[in-house]
Scaffold this motif. Structure first.
Motif, PDB file in Angstrom:
ATOM      1  N   ALA A 221     -47.316 -53.946 -70.758  1.00 24.83           N
ATOM      2  CA  ALA A 221     -47.013 -52.698 -72.294  1.00 24.83           C
ATOM      3  C   ALA A 221     -45.651 -51.822 -71.630  1.00 24.83           C
ATOM      4  N   VAL A 222     -44.471 -51.810 -72.591  1.00 26.34           N
ATOM      5  CA  VAL A 222     -43.284 -50.943 -72.368  1.00 26.34           C
ATOM      6  C   VAL A 222     -43.782 -49.452 -72.604  1.00 26.34           C
ATOM      7  N   MET A 223     -43.439 -48.958 -72.090  1.00 23.73           N
ATOM      8  CA  MET A 223     -43.541 -47.333 -72.514  1.00 23.73           C
ATOM      9  C   MET A 223     -42.677 -46.715 -72.914  1.00 23.73           C
ATOM     10  N   LEU A 224     -41.959 -45.886 -73.866  1.00 24.06           N
ATOM     11  CA  LEU A 224     -41.598 -44.618 -74.253  1.00 24.06           C
ATOM     12  C   LEU A 224     -42.023 -43.582 -74.515  1.00 24.06           C
ATOM     13  N   ARG A 225     -41.721 -42.646 -73.912  1.00 21.69           N
ATOM     14  CA  ARG A 225     -41.957 -40.913 -74.074  1.00 21.69           C
ATOM     15  C   ARG A 225     -43.145 -40.715 -74.073  1.00 21.69           C
ATOM     16  N   GLY A 226     -44.107 -41.264 -73.005  1.00 17.31           N
ATOM     17  CA  GLY A 226     -45.513 -41.198 -73.124  1.00 17.31           C
ATOM     18  C   GLY A 226     -46.201 -42.153 -74.145  1.00 17.31           C
ATOM     19  N   ARG A 227     -45.163 -43.420 -74.311  1.00 20.11           N
ATOM     20  CA  ARG A 227     -46.225 -43.816 -75.316  1.00 20.11           C
ATOM     21  C   ARG A 227     -46.236 -45.886 -75.394  1.00 20.11           C
ATOM     22  N   ILE A 228     -47.310 -46.422 -75.632  1.00 21.04           N
ATOM     23  CA  ILE A 228     -46.728 -47.568 -76.249  1.00 21.04           C
ATOM     24  C   ILE A 228     -45.718 -47.954 -76.700  1.00 21.04           C
ATOM     25  N   VAL A 229     -45.086 -48.720 -76.997  1.00 20.35           N
ATOM     26  CA  VAL A 229     -43.896 -48.954 -77.876  1.00 20.35           C
ATOM     27  C   VAL A 229     -44.244 -50.220 -78.051  1.00 20.35           C
ATOM     28  N   GLU A 230     -44.767 -51.180 -76.577  1.00 20.10           N
ATOM     29  CA  GLU A 230     -44.567 -52.843 -77.484  1.00 20.10           C
ATOM     30  C   GLU A 230     -45.933 -53.018 -76.235  1.00 20.10           C
ATOM     31  N   MET A 231     -46.740 -54.355 -77.087  1.00 18.03           N
ATOM     32  CA  MET A 231     -47.503 -55.207 -75.606  1.00 18.03           C
ATOM     33  C   MET A 231     -47.707 -56.693 -76.159  1.00 18.03           C
ATOM     34  N   GLY A 232     -48.023 -56.913 -75.351  1.00 15.92           N
ATOM     35  CA  GLY A 232     -48.174 -58.467 -75.944  1.00 15.92           C
ATOM     36  C   GLY A 232     -48.575 -59.252 -74.470  1.00 15.92           C
ATOM     37  N   SER A 233     -48.518 -60.604 -74.028  1.00 16.46           N
ATOM     38  CA  SER A 233     -48.289 -61.578 -73.535  1.00 16.46           C
ATOM     39  C   SER A 233     -46.946 -61.470 -72.550  1.00 16.46           C
ATOM     40  N   THR A 234     -46.720 -62.224 -71.781  1.00 11.55           N
ATOM     41  CA  THR A 234     -45.575 -61.514 -71.199  1.00 11.55           C
ATOM     42  C   THR A 234     -44.557 -62.582 -71.822  1.00 11.55           C
ATOM     43  N   GLU A 235     -44.917 -64.247 -72.075  1.00 16.84           N
ATOM     44  CA  GLU A 235     -44.349 -64.788 -73.003  1.00 16.84           C
ATOM     45  C   GLU A 235     -43.536 -64.272 -73.613  1.00 16.84           C
ATOM     46  N   GLN A 236     -44.684 -63.743 -74.850  1.00 15.39           N
ATOM     47  CA  GLN A 236     -43.862 -63.151 -75.694  1.00 15.39           C
ATOM     48  C   GLN A 236     -43.399 -62.005 -76.203  1.00 15.39           C
ATOM     49  N   VAL A 237     -43.606 -60.953 -75.132  1.00 16.52           N
ATOM     50  CA  VAL A 237     -43.091 -59.848 -74.946  1.00 16.52           C
ATOM     51  C   VAL A 237     -41.567 -59.956 -74.863  1.00 16.52           C
ATOM     52  N   PHE A 238     -40.581 -61.284 -73.358  1.00 12.26           N
ATOM     53  CA  PHE A 238     -39.511 -61.469 -72.958  1.00 12.26           C
ATOM     54  C   PHE A 238     -38.891 -62.427 -74.221  1.00 12.26           C
ATOM     55  N   VAL A 279     -47.346 -46.661 -85.722  1.00 13.66           N
ATOM     56  CA  VAL A 279     -48.511 -47.205 -85.270  1.00 13.66           C
ATOM     57  C   VAL A 279     -47.766 -48.102 -84.332  1.00 13.66           C
ATOM     58  N   LEU A 280     -49.004 -48.537 -83.606  1.00 15.31           N
ATOM     59  CA  LEU A 280     -48.691 -50.394 -83.453  1.00 15.31           C
ATOM     60  C   LEU A 280     -49.429 -51.056 -84.240  1.00 15.31           C
ATOM     61  N   ARG A 281     -48.748 -51.932 -84.159  1.00  6.59           N
ATOM     62  CA  ARG A 281     -48.981 -53.033 -85.583  1.00  6.59           C
ATOM     63  C   ARG A 281     -48.349 -54.271 -85.120  1.00  6.59           C
ATOM     64  N   GLU A 282     -49.845 -54.964 -85.112  1.00 10.63           N
ATOM     65  CA  GLU A 282     -49.495 -56.959 -84.716  1.00 10.63           C
ATOM     66  C   GLU A 282     -48.572 -57.285 -85.059  1.00 10.63           C
ATOM     67  N   VAL A 283     -47.587 -57.977 -84.616  1.00  3.92           N
ATOM     68  CA  VAL A 283     -46.511 -58.752 -85.181  1.00  3.92           C
ATOM     69  C   VAL A 283     -47.333 -60.020 -85.113  1.00  3.92           C
ATOM     70  N   ASP A 284     -47.383 -60.169 -84.222  1.00  2.00           N
ATOM     71  CA  ASP A 284     -48.525 -61.778 -83.731  1.00  2.00           C
ATOM     72  C   ASP A 284     -49.224 -62.195 -83.325  1.00  2.00           C
ATOM     73  N   PRO A 285     -50.233 -62.640 -82.764  1.00  2.59           N
ATOM     74  CA  PRO A 285     -51.511 -63.045 -82.283  1.00  2.59           C
ATOM     75  C   PRO A 285     -51.396 -62.052 -80.850  1.00  2.59           C
ATOM     76  N   GLY A 286     -51.864 -60.741 -80.963  1.00  2.95           N
ATOM     77  CA  GLY A 286     -52.361 -60.325 -79.728  1.00  2.95           C
ATOM     78  C   GLY A 286     -50.722 -59.403 -78.897  1.00  2.95           C
ATOM     79  N   HIS A 287     -50.001 -59.803 -80.352  1.00  5.04           N
ATOM     80  CA  HIS A 287     -48.038 -58.526 -79.417  1.00  5.04           C
ATOM     81  C   HIS A 287     -47.943 -57.675 -80.434  1.00  5.04           C
ATOM     82  N   TRP A 288     -48.358 -57.083 -80.318  1.00  2.00           N
ATOM     83  CA  TRP A 288     -48.390 -56.000 -80.950  1.00  2.00           C
ATOM     84  C   TRP A 288     -46.289 -54.408 -80.223  1.00  2.00           C
ATOM     85  N   ALA A 289     -46.509 -54.011 -81.660  1.00  2.00           N
ATOM     86  CA  ALA A 289     -44.803 -53.245 -81.464  1.00  2.00           C
ATOM     87  C   ALA A 289     -45.188 -51.735 -82.697  1.00  2.00           C
TER      88      ALA A 289
END
Length: 293
Positions: A221-238, A279-289
């Motif tokens: 999960a990637v945080m910026l200024r108190g909010r989660i801006v992206e979250m997903g599996s390690t493989e998806q995010v990287f 808001v966080l939206r699902e861009v792929d299954p389990g991957h949110w941005a």
């Protein structure tokens, strides 16, 4: 965690009303499964450590809820929270300041066992502490020494031994390798992996080092200024970062290959607040941005 929020009032007017508020954590929601490691990354001041402290009830939230094993723990009294505390433990960033310099390290590790009534006497406590020392790769003969007699890596192993003493289900590891030499960091990360395989506990791993996060964590999960801006599996995010800040963060991580490092190009990111209604939206299954409405 559901909508967890923490605001700090940094200044007040003559009537005691806040005039400036810092939104350290602003509506953060995520889950951590049994035996899972969630990496929480972001720049200093993004709210990572405050999030960890809110989960542990070391800070009280302004809003939102923390659920543990199906129970909302935010409204529990100290006595009701006591059995939960055994299952929620922490490893701090500075392995020296987290240990009492006046206590022998064996006593520091054994203190939670005694507090929670898990030992029947001095010899029982000593035997269990010795077993914990062996579990984290330390010789039990060091139990009678003081913290200043150990290296940083050894002190962090002592801190980990104290954290696992009560058989926790979740450990919040708050920058646990940042204060250590590079040569020791990998040893501590491998110790976390070995203990997770052996004991089955989950980690919230707060870190700056993206290389270690990639090696250790199942999800990020990637945080910026108190909010989660992206979250997903390690493989998806990287492999496929979606948010511009995540892209900039990954591009800034050094590559341990001189030829590839010479070709690396940093992606600039202008630290502007997210647009209203993002808001966080699902861009792929389990991957949110995070994206605009």
């Amino acid at each position: 965690m559901d909508g967890l929020t923490k605001h700090f009032h940094t200044s007040k007017n003559l009537f005691g009303k806040p005039t400036h508020t810092v939104k350290a954590v602003d509506g953060v929601s995520f889950e951590i499964g049994y035996g899972e490691t969630l990496g929480l990354v972001g720049e200093s001041g993004s709210g990572k450590s405050t999030t960890g402290r809110l989960i542990l009830r070391l800070e009280e939230p302004t809003a939102g809820q923390v659920h543990f094993e199906g129970q909302e723990i935010g409204k529990l009294s100290s006595s009701q929270l006591s059995p939960i505390r055994k299952k929620l433990q922490v490893v701090f960033q500075d392995p020296f300041s987290s240990l009492n310099p006046r206590l022998r390290v064996g006593d520091s590790v054994g203190e939670p066992l005694q507090t929670h009534g898990l030992v029947s006497g001095g010899s029982d406590k000593r035997d269990k502490v010795a077993a914990l020392f062996r579990q984290v790769g330390l010789d039990p003969k060091f139990m009678d020494r003081f913290p200043h007699q150990f290296s940083g890596g050894q002190r962090q192993r002592i801190g980990i031994a104290r954290a696992i003493a009560l058989g926790p289900k979740l450990i919040v590891a708050d920058e646990p390798i940042t204060a250590l030499d590079v040569s020791i960091q990998a040893q501590i990360v491998n110790l976390f992996l070995d203990l997770q395989e052996e004991l089955g506990m989950a980690y919230l791993f707060i870190a700056h080092d993206l290389g270690m996060v990639r090696h250790l964590c199942h999800r990020v999960a990637v945080m910026l200024r108190g909010r989660i801006v992206e979250m997903g599996s390690t493989e998806q995010v990287f492999a496929n970062p979606q948010h511009p800040y995540t892209q900039a963060l990954i591009s800034a991580a050094p590559i341990p290959d001189p030829d590839r490092e010479a070709l690396r190009r940093r992606i600039p990111y202008d630290l502007v607040p997210p647009p209203p209604g993002a808001v966080l939206r699902e861009v792929d299954p389990g991957h949110w941005a995070l994206s605009a409405a």
